[in-house]
Design a protein around this motif. Structure first.
Motif, mmCIF file in Angstrom:
data_model
loop_
_atom_site.group_PDB
_atom_site.id
_atom_site.type_symbol
_atom_site.label_atom_id
_atom_site.label_comp_id
_atom_site.label_asym_id
_atom_site.label_seq_id
_atom_site.Cartn_x
_atom_site.Cartn_y
_atom_site.Cartn_z
ATOM 1 N N GLY A 113 -9.207 11.280 -6.372
ATOM 2 C CA GLY A 113 -9.482 9.911 -6.776
ATOM 3 C C GLY A 113 -9.469 9.752 -8.275
ATOM 4 O O GLY A 113 -9.062 10.647 -9.016
ATOM 5 N N THR A 114 -9.955 8.580 -8.713
ATOM 6 C CA THR A 114 -10.008 8.232 -10.133
ATOM 7 C C THR A 114 -11.326 7.551 -10.430
ATOM 8 O O THR A 114 -11.784 6.690 -9.663
ATOM 9 C CB THR A 114 -8.861 7.246 -10.481
ATOM 10 O OG1 THR A 114 -7.624 7.823 -10.091
ATOM 11 C CG2 THR A 114 -8.839 6.935 -11.962
ATOM 12 N N THR A 116 -13.471 4.836 -11.842
ATOM 13 C CA THR A 116 -13.186 3.448 -12.201
ATOM 14 C C THR A 116 -14.333 2.795 -12.961
ATOM 15 O O THR A 116 -14.168 1.709 -13.505
ATOM 16 C CB THR A 116 -12.875 2.606 -10.952
ATOM 17 O OG1 THR A 116 -13.979 2.688 -10.043
ATOM 18 C CG2 THR A 116 -11.591 3.093 -10.280
ATOM 19 N N GLU A 130 -12.419 5.513 -7.126
ATOM 20 C CA GLU A 130 -11.480 4.992 -6.134
ATOM 21 C C GLU A 130 -10.876 6.177 -5.403
ATOM 22 O O GLU A 130 -10.289 7.079 -6.004
ATOM 23 C CB GLU A 130 -10.368 4.178 -6.791
ATOM 24 C CG GLU A 130 -9.427 3.604 -5.736
ATOM 25 C CD GLU A 130 -8.230 2.904 -6.328
ATOM 26 O OE1 GLU A 130 -7.143 3.028 -5.744
ATOM 27 O OE2 GLU A 130 -8.386 2.244 -7.372
ATOM 28 N N ASP A 132 -8.457 6.719 -2.081
ATOM 29 C CA ASP A 132 -7.596 6.121 -1.039
ATOM 30 C C ASP A 132 -7.847 4.622 -0.871
ATOM 31 O O ASP A 132 -7.970 4.118 0.242
ATOM 32 C CB ASP A 132 -7.802 6.831 0.301
ATOM 33 C CG ASP A 132 -7.388 8.285 0.266
ATOM 34 O OD1 ASP A 132 -6.438 8.610 -0.484
ATOM 35 O OD2 ASP A 132 -8.015 9.106 0.972
ATOM 36 N N GLY A 133 -7.957 3.905 -1.991
ATOM 37 C CA GLY A 133 -8.124 2.460 -1.944
ATOM 38 C C GLY A 133 -9.548 2.005 -1.649
ATOM 39 O O GLY A 133 -9.804 0.814 -1.545
ATOM 40 N N ARG A 134 -10.489 2.937 -1.502
ATOM 41 C CA ARG A 134 -11.892 2.606 -1.257
ATOM 42 C C ARG A 134 -12.726 2.942 -2.486
ATOM 43 O O ARG A 134 -12.397 3.852 -3.230
ATOM 44 C CB ARG A 134 -12.458 3.420 -0.078
ATOM 45 C CG ARG A 134 -11.887 3.056 1.253
ATOM 46 C CD ARG A 134 -12.432 3.956 2.376
ATOM 47 N NE ARG A 134 -11.878 5.313 2.228
ATOM 48 C CZ ARG A 134 -12.578 6.392 1.943
ATOM 49 N NH1 ARG A 134 -13.870 6.330 1.789
ATOM 50 N NH2 ARG A 134 -12.002 7.572 1.814
ATOM 51 N N GLU A 135 -13.818 2.215 -2.650
ATOM 52 C CA GLU A 135 -14.745 2.493 -3.733
ATOM 53 C C GLU A 135 -15.849 3.397 -3.203
ATOM 54 O O GLU A 135 -16.504 3.083 -2.210
ATOM 55 C CB GLU A 135 -15.336 1.184 -4.245
ATOM 56 C CG GLU A 135 -16.191 1.338 -5.471
ATOM 57 C CD GLU A 135 -16.641 -0.007 -6.015
ATOM 58 O OE1 GLU A 135 -17.335 -0.744 -5.284
ATOM 59 O OE2 GLU A 135 -16.291 -0.308 -7.170
ATOM 60 N N ASP A 165 -15.753 10.892 1.444
ATOM 61 C CA ASP A 165 -15.242 10.215 2.636
ATOM 62 C C ASP A 165 -16.418 9.823 3.517
ATOM 63 O O ASP A 165 -16.895 10.634 4.317
ATOM 64 C CB ASP A 165 -14.279 11.131 3.400
ATOM 65 C CG ASP A 165 -13.631 10.433 4.580
ATOM 66 O OD1 ASP A 165 -13.975 9.260 4.870
ATOM 67 O OD2 ASP A 165 -12.787 11.063 5.234
#
Length: 179
Positions: A113-114, A116, A130, A132-135, A165
């Motif tokens: 992830g990254t 943010t 972030e 896979d598109g989730r926070e 996850d």
């Protein structure tokens, strides 16, 4: 660039002093007499700062009395810093240094992830990541984030069941209950 250094609490006394919840590891530097802080749309000048009862009590030149102090309750205080400036302690970081860093797993160094953002909570800071598109929120503590390499562009996060996850955490909990 601005960094969060505190949040104004209740007024202290009748002379305009304020209790400040510290959000910086450098309170002596940020709240030194004569230094400036950003308070909403205003800039305030620190007149004095002292510790009282485990809290920082600050007087600002522009806040003459309790009535003026009460109007600032809950306001975030920020300091203006040069983007290239770094904290004195090598284990401390400004938010802008962390945002954009890759998040890597500690088991295989895979990018997961990254970063943010950061959430500044009363007892600890939390990385916003972030994945896979989730926070996802990760407590910013050494036990879970053992490596921060700003120059290398990454942080390492412990591979704890459900940390990155949340569905894995729910499944693990179901398995424990015997669902």
């Amino acid at each position: 660039m601005q960094v969060v250094i505190g949040r104004i609490g209740r007024a202290h006394g009748i002379r305009g002093e304020l209790n400040v919840d510290i959000r910086t590891d450098e309170p002596e530097r940020r709240f030194a007499p004569g230094s400036s802080v950003v308070c909403g749309t205003r800039t305030l000048t620190v007149a004095s700062a002292r510790h009282h009862g485990g809290r920082l009590v600050v007087a600002f030149k522009e806040v003459p009395d309790r009535t003026a102090a009460e109007k600032l309750h809950g306001t975030v205080l920020e300091a203006v810093v040069d983007p290239d400036d770094t904290p004195d302690d090598p284990d401390e970081f400004y938010d802008h240094q962390l945002v954009g860093l890759e998040v890597r797993s500690d088991t295989d160094a895979a990018v997961v992830g990254t970063v943010t953002g950061l959430v500044h909570l009363p007892y600890q800071d939390t990385l916003t990541v972030e994945v896979d598109g989730r926070e996802v929120f990760i407590p910013f503590v050494t036990e879970l984030v053992p490596v921060v390499d700003v120059a290398g562009g990454f942080v390492t996060v412990k591979d704890v069941e459900g940390l990155l996850d949340p569905t894995r955490a729910e499944n693990a909990a179901s398995d424990l209950v015997g669902d």
